[in-house]
Design a protein around this motif. Structure first.
Motif, PDB file in Angstrom:
ATOM      1  N   MET A   1     -80.878  92.204 -49.818  1.00 49.90           N
ATOM      2  CA  MET A   1     -80.350  93.528 -49.490  1.00 49.90           C
ATOM      3  C   MET A   1     -78.966  93.509 -48.836  1.00 49.90           C
ATOM      4  O   MET A   1     -78.466  94.525 -48.420  1.00 49.90           O
ATOM      5  CB  MET A   1     -81.337  94.302 -48.606  1.00 49.90           C
ATOM      6  CG  MET A   1     -82.689  94.526 -49.265  1.00 49.90           C
ATOM      7  SD  MET A   1     -82.596  95.279 -50.893  1.00 49.90           S
ATOM      8  CE  MET A   1     -82.206  96.954 -50.464  1.00 49.90           C
ATOM      9  N   GLU A   2     -78.335  92.339 -48.761  1.00 45.60           N
ATOM     10  CA  GLU A   2     -76.971  92.319 -48.245  1.00 45.60           C
ATOM     11  C   GLU A   2     -75.993  91.741 -49.249  1.00 45.60           C
ATOM     12  O   GLU A   2     -74.795  91.840 -49.074  1.00 45.60           O
ATOM     13  CB  GLU A   2     -76.879  91.550 -46.921  1.00 45.60           C
ATOM     14  CG  GLU A   2     -77.201  90.075 -47.017  1.00 45.60           C
ATOM     15  CD  GLU A   2     -78.672  89.757 -46.803  1.00 45.60           C
ATOM     16  OE1 GLU A   2     -79.043  88.611 -47.074  1.00 45.60           O
ATOM     17  OE2 GLU A   2     -79.455  90.614 -46.402  1.00 45.60           O
ATOM     18  N   ASP A   3     -76.471  91.134 -50.295  1.00 46.90           N
ATOM     19  CA  ASP A   3     -75.601  90.504 -51.275  1.00 46.90           C
ATOM     20  C   ASP A   3     -75.089  91.508 -52.297  1.00 46.90           C
ATOM     21  O   ASP A   3     -75.774  92.454 -52.658  1.00 46.90           O
ATOM     22  CB  ASP A   3     -76.341  89.393 -52.033  1.00 46.90           C
ATOM     23  CG  ASP A   3     -76.683  88.215 -51.144  1.00 46.90           C
ATOM     24  OD1 ASP A   3     -76.031  88.048 -50.103  1.00 46.90           O
ATOM     25  OD2 ASP A   3     -77.607  87.475 -51.489  1.00 46.90           O
ATOM     26  N   MET A   4     -73.881  91.248 -52.755  1.00 46.95           N
ATOM     27  CA  MET A   4     -73.318  92.024 -53.858  1.00 46.95           C
ATOM     28  C   MET A   4     -73.816  91.410 -55.160  1.00 46.95           C
ATOM     29  O   MET A   4     -74.028  90.204 -55.234  1.00 46.95           O
ATOM     30  CB  MET A   4     -71.791  91.976 -53.821  1.00 46.95           C
ATOM     31  CG  MET A   4     -71.175  92.686 -52.632  1.00 46.95           C
ATOM     32  SD  MET A   4     -71.529  94.438 -52.602  1.00 46.95           S
ATOM     33  CE  MET A   4     -70.494  95.020 -53.927  1.00 46.95           C
ATOM     34  N   PRO A   5     -73.996  92.197 -56.206  1.00 45.42           N
ATOM     35  CA  PRO A   5     -74.400  91.636 -57.501  1.00 45.42           C
ATOM     36  C   PRO A   5     -73.351  90.654 -58.024  1.00 45.42           C
ATOM     37  O   PRO A   5     -72.178  90.758 -57.687  1.00 45.42           O
ATOM     38  CB  PRO A   5     -74.486  92.861 -58.413  1.00 45.42           C
ATOM     39  CG  PRO A   5     -74.579  94.024 -57.505  1.00 45.42           C
ATOM     40  CD  PRO A   5     -73.865  93.644 -56.247  1.00 45.42           C
ATOM     41  N   VAL A   6     -73.801  89.723 -58.825  1.00 45.53           N
ATOM     42  CA  VAL A   6     -72.878  88.796 -59.477  1.00 45.53           C
ATOM     43  C   VAL A   6     -72.759  89.213 -60.931  1.00 45.53           C
ATOM     44  O   VAL A   6     -73.649  89.851 -61.494  1.00 45.53           O
ATOM     45  CB  VAL A   6     -73.336  87.329 -59.344  1.00 45.53           C
ATOM     46  CG1 VAL A   6     -73.311  86.889 -57.890  1.00 45.53           C
ATOM     47  CG2 VAL A   6     -74.692  87.105 -59.940  1.00 45.53           C
ATOM     48  N   MET A   7     -71.653  88.859 -61.552  1.00 48.76           N
ATOM     49  CA  MET A   7     -71.392  89.308 -62.912  1.00 48.76           C
ATOM     50  C   MET A   7     -72.451  88.816 -63.898  1.00 48.76           C
ATOM     51  O   MET A   7     -72.743  89.496 -64.886  1.00 48.76           O
ATOM     52  CB  MET A   7     -70.001  88.887 -63.359  1.00 48.76           C
ATOM     53  CG  MET A   7     -69.519  89.690 -64.542  1.00 48.76           C
ATOM     54  SD  MET A   7     -67.756  89.593 -64.720  1.00 48.76           S
ATOM     55  CE  MET A   7     -67.649  88.554 -66.131  1.00 48.76           C
ATOM     56  N   ALA A   8     -73.050  87.663 -63.639  1.00 50.38           N
ATOM     57  CA  ALA A   8     -74.099  87.154 -64.525  1.00 50.38           C
ATOM     58  C   ALA A   8     -75.263  88.133 -64.592  1.00 50.38           C
ATOM     59  O   ALA A   8     -75.926  88.250 -65.624  1.00 50.38           O
ATOM     60  CB  ALA A   8     -74.575  85.781 -64.063  1.00 50.38           C
ATOM     61  N   ASP A   9     -75.530  88.853 -63.499  1.00 54.40           N
ATOM     62  CA  ASP A   9     -76.579  89.880 -63.511  1.00 54.40           C
ATOM     63  C   ASP A   9     -76.231  90.979 -64.508  1.00 54.40           C
ATOM     64  O   ASP A   9     -77.049  91.388 -65.323  1.00 54.40           O
ATOM     65  CB  ASP A   9     -76.749  90.521 -62.130  1.00 54.40           C
ATOM     66  CG  ASP A   9     -77.293  89.580 -61.082  1.00 54.40           C
ATOM     67  OD1 ASP A   9     -77.856  88.524 -61.430  1.00 54.40           O
ATOM     68  OD2 ASP A   9     -77.159  89.906 -59.885  1.00 54.40           O
ATOM     69  N   CYS A  10     -75.001  91.450 -64.452  1.00 56.53           N
ATOM     70  CA  CYS A  10     -74.552  92.534 -65.332  1.00 56.53           C
ATOM     71  C   CYS A  10     -74.635  92.119 -66.801  1.00 56.53           C
ATOM     72  O   CYS A  10     -75.024  92.906 -67.660  1.00 56.53           O
ATOM     73  CB  CYS A  10     -73.121  92.935 -64.999  1.00 56.53           C
ATOM     74  SG  CYS A  10     -72.857  93.426 -63.281  1.00 56.53           S
ATOM     75  N   LEU A  11     -74.259  90.857 -67.061  1.00 53.40           N
ATOM     76  CA  LEU A  11     -74.192  90.377 -68.442  1.00 53.40           C
ATOM     77  C   LEU A  11     -75.561  90.133 -69.069  1.00 53.40           C
ATOM     78  O   LEU A  11     -75.646  89.903 -70.274  1.00 53.40           O
ATOM     79  CB  LEU A  11     -73.334  89.113 -68.520  1.00 53.40           C
ATOM     80  CG  LEU A  11     -71.854  89.329 -68.190  1.00 53.40           C
ATOM     81  CD1 LEU A  11     -71.107  88.006 -68.183  1.00 53.40           C
ATOM     82  CD2 LEU A  11     -71.215  90.311 -69.149  1.00 53.40           C
ATOM     83  N   VAL A  12     -76.634  90.224 -68.275  1.00 56.38           N
ATOM     84  CA  VAL A  12     -77.977  90.129 -68.855  1.00 56.38           C
ATOM     85  C   VAL A  12     -78.198  91.314 -69.790  1.00 56.38           C
ATOM     86  O   VAL A  12     -78.635  91.144 -70.928  1.00 56.38           O
ATOM     87  CB  VAL A  12     -79.063  90.070 -67.750  1.00 56.38           C
ATOM     88  CG1 VAL A  12     -80.448  90.265 -68.341  1.00 56.38           C
ATOM     89  CG2 VAL A  12     -78.985  88.745 -67.000  1.00 56.38           C
ATOM     90  N   CYS A  13     -77.882  92.504 -69.321  1.00 62.11           N
ATOM     91  CA  CYS A  13     -78.074  93.701 -70.153  1.00 62.11           C
ATOM     92  C   CYS A  13     -76.812  94.052 -70.949  1.00 62.11           C
ATOM     93  O   CYS A  13     -76.897  94.455 -72.097  1.00 62.11           O
ATOM     94  CB  CYS A  13     -78.462  94.889 -69.289  1.00 62.11           C
ATOM     95  SG  CYS A  13     -80.050  94.689 -68.465  1.00 62.11           S
TER      96      CYS A  13
ATOM     97  N   CYS B   1     -66.972  84.310 -67.141  1.00 64.86           N
ATOM     98  CA  CYS B   1     -65.630  84.906 -67.195  1.00 64.86           C
ATOM     99  C   CYS B   1     -64.926  84.710 -68.529  1.00 64.86           C
ATOM    100  O   CYS B   1     -64.129  85.549 -68.932  1.00 64.86           O
ATOM    101  CB  CYS B   1     -64.746  84.321 -66.096  1.00 64.86           C
ATOM    102  SG  CYS B   1     -65.320  84.693 -64.433  1.00 64.86           S
ATOM    103  N   HIS B   2     -65.227  83.598 -69.185  1.00 61.90           N
ATOM    104  CA  HIS B   2     -64.481  83.254 -70.395  1.00 61.90           C
ATOM    105  C   HIS B   2     -65.197  83.650 -71.684  1.00 61.90           C
ATOM    106  O   HIS B   2     -64.664  83.443 -72.764  1.00 61.90           O
ATOM    107  CB  HIS B   2     -64.160  81.759 -70.403  1.00 61.90           C
ATOM    108  CG  HIS B   2     -63.232  81.379 -69.296  1.00 61.90           C
ATOM    109  ND1 HIS B   2     -61.875  81.615 -69.352  1.00 61.90           N
ATOM    110  CD2 HIS B   2     -63.470  80.798 -68.099  1.00 61.90           C
ATOM    111  CE1 HIS B   2     -61.316  81.188 -68.228  1.00 61.90           C
ATOM    112  NE2 HIS B   2     -62.247  80.694 -67.453  1.00 61.90           N
TER     113      HIS B   2
END
Length: 142
Positions: A71-83, A131-132
Motif C-alpha cells: 500500500m505504499e509502493d507505486m506500480p511498476v511498468m511490468a504490471d501495466c504491460l500484463v494487460c 522499456c525496449h
C-alpha cells in the motif's frame, strides 16, 4: 524490483505523480482485482520483470494491493504491460506517458554502456523488454 522501476526527472518526493498522461483509478477498479492476472503472468513467464517477492501481495482480496504492494509502493511498468500487452515500447511510450518526460531505468548507471553486457550485470532480455519492447533483441544494437 526497484532496479527496473522507472525514474523521471522530477523528484518523486516532491511530485509523486508518475509521468503518465492520465490514469483512472475508477476505470481500473471497475475491472475488479487484477492480482490474479498479474500472478498468472508471473506463473507463465510473461511478466516482464523479475517478480521478486510480489506474489505475497497478489494473494489478497484487496484490489489496490495488486499494483500498490504494501500500500505504499507505486506500480511498476511490468504490471501495466500484463494487460496493456499490445504496446511496444519505446515506439509506443507516448500512448501513456507525457511528452518530453525523461524516463530512465534505475539500473542505467553512468557506467551502464560499458557494464550492461557483463555476466554479473543481473540484466536479461526479459528485463530490458519492459522499456525496449517485447521484440527487443540484443543484436539490434550489437
Amino acid at each position: 524490483m526497484a532496479a527496473v522501476c522507472l525514474l523521471w526527472a522530477a523528484d518523486v518526493k516532491t511530485n509523486p505523480k508518475p509521468p503518465l498522461k492520465e490514469f483512472s483509478h475508477k476505470k481500473h477498479l471497475a475491472l475488479g482485482n487484477v492480482a490474479p492476472v498479474i500472478a498468472q503472468a508471473i506463473d507463465r513467464g510473461m511478466y516482464l520483470s523479475p517478480p521478486g517477492d510480489i506474489r505475497r501481495f497478489l494473494n489478497s482480496g484487496n484490489p489496490c494491493q495488486a499494483c500498490h504492494r504494501g500500500m505504499e509502493d507505486m506500480p511498476v511498468m511490468a504490471d501495466c504491460l500484463v494487460c496493456h500487452n499490445q504496446t511496444d515500447p519505446p515506439d509506443s511510450c507516448q500512448f501513456c506517458h507525457r511528452a518530453n518526460v525523461a524516463l530512465k531505468s534505475a539500473n542505467h548507471s553512468p557506467d551502464f554502456l560499458d557494464a550492461h553486457n557483463r555476466k554479473n550485470s543481473g540484466l536479461d532480455k526479459q528485463t530490458c523488454a519492459v522499456c525496449h519492447g517485447r521484440k527487443f533483441s540484443c543484436l539490434g544494437c550489437h
